[in-house]
Design a protein around this motif. Structure first.
Motif, mmCIF file in Angstrom:
data_model
loop_
_atom_site.group_PDB
_atom_site.id
_atom_site.type_symbol
_atom_site.label_atom_id
_atom_site.label_comp_id
_atom_site.label_asym_id
_atom_site.label_seq_id
_atom_site.Cartn_x
_atom_site.Cartn_y
_atom_site.Cartn_z
ATOM 1 N N GLN A 77 0.783 -1.155 0.009
ATOM 2 C CA GLN A 77 -0.036 0.097 -0.022
ATOM 3 C C GLN A 77 0.865 1.257 -0.151
ATOM 4 N N ARG A 141 -3.003 1.110 -3.646
ATOM 5 C CA ARG A 141 -2.280 0.172 -3.890
ATOM 6 C C ARG A 141 -0.969 0.281 -4.684
ATOM 7 N N GLU A 210 -8.800 -2.745 -2.997
ATOM 8 C CA GLU A 210 -7.533 -2.988 -3.517
ATOM 9 C C GLU A 210 -6.434 -4.032 -2.830
ATOM 10 N N ALA A 211 -6.734 -4.101 -1.466
ATOM 11 C CA ALA A 211 -5.954 -4.732 -0.613
ATOM 12 C C ALA A 211 -6.183 -6.299 -0.718
#
Length: 303
Positions: A77, A141, A210-211
């Motif tokens: 991240q 991200r 996104e994680a």
């Protein structure tokens, strides 16, 4: 933009609270690309500020508190922080932190390079203005692997390699800034403060997607994270980011599948599961719709 012979400051330790708040230190940050590549025992820095910055971790976790709002940054991240934002930093023991502070003029120059006269710019006047790098802090991200890039850049001595790395860093930073500014504009709220707050909220939902695109998060769970109703999340998210939460998750799953097909020997049915698809048939339909090729055809073309 920095040339290959322009100074880049590198630090292997966190600054003390006194250094962080000293006018000479913050002034230097605004003029020179400054990189931190730090492994250090537990540290807490009270509220401080600076220019545009990208905050990443290679291992462990770091936390940044902007008043009542806080962000936890984990590997993969990037916390994107606008010039002038003030925040407190908390890093536990054993974390490996990499941070890049970038002068605003440097990011603006990179943004002008990215902003060609394409149709998107013509359809959205002002979205590519680089007079000020102005947006709300948010997590993205690290798809461009900027964290490892900053770590490598901190050790580069070859002028040409450093210039190439700086150019890549500048492009990544400018892309984050421009995308954030466009998304804030597109939320549709009249007041600037409301637009920024809506962007912060929907960015929380985007960060969850996104994680882990393979996670089966419901619209209600994403809306709860954004402190919005499902209806408002769906409407504002789509307006700001140009796709629905489900569409974003599907796109990221397809990106993951492409990577696995091109770089591994996993059977196609295992690729579909690893990318987060519930069924092999559904994966093949979605992949062909997105790429025009079947997974097998894509793998053959990538060989």
């Amino acid at each position: 933009m920095n040339g290959p012979d322009e100074a880049v400051d590198v630090f292997r330790r966190f600054w003390s609270p006194e250094e962080s708040s000293a006018p000479a230190s913050t002034g230097r940050l605004r003029q020179t690309v400054t990189l931190f590549d730090v492994r250090q025992d537990t540290v807490f820095l009270p509220e401080h500020g600076g220019p545009f910055s990208l905050k990443m971790v290679l291992s462990g976790e770091s936390r940044y508190a902007f008043g009542r709002r806080s962000f936890a940054v984990t590997p993969g991240q990037v916390l994107v922080v606008a010039p002038g934002d003030r925040y407190a930093t908390s890093v536990p023991a054993s974390a490996h932190i990499v941070t890049a502070y970038l002068p605003e003029r440097w990011v603006a120059a990179a943004a002008r390079t990215l902003c060609g006269p394409d149709e998107e710019m013509l359809d959205d006047p002002g979205a590519c203005s680089t007079e000020a790098v102005d947006f709300a802090a948010h997590i993205r991200r690290d798809g461009e692997s900027l964290g490892p890039l900053v770590q490598r850049l901190a050790s580069l001595e070859d002028a040409l390699a450093r210039e190439e790395a700086l150019t890549r860093l500048a492009s990544g930073a400018a892309a984050f800034a421009l995308e954030a500014r466009r998304s804030i504009r597109r939320t549709g709220a009249r007041r600037r403060s409301t637009r920024a707050e809506l962007f912060r909220r929907i960015s929380r939902a985007r960060a969850l997607i996104e994680a882990d695109p393979s996670a089966r998060l419901s619209l209600e769970a994403l809306a709860a994270a954004a402190a919005l109703s499902p209806f408002h999340l769906l409407r504002i998210f789509g307006r700001a980011f140009g796709e629905t939460p489900a569409g974003m998750r599907r796109r990221l799953r397809i990106e993951r599948a492409k990577q696995l097909l091109a770089a591994s020997d996993l059977p196609v049915h295992e690729v579909s599961g690893a990318a987060g698809f519930e069924s092999h048939a559904g994966f093949c339909r979605a992949f062909r719709h997105a790429t025009g090729l079947s997974p097998t055809q894509f793998r053959q073309a990538s060989a």
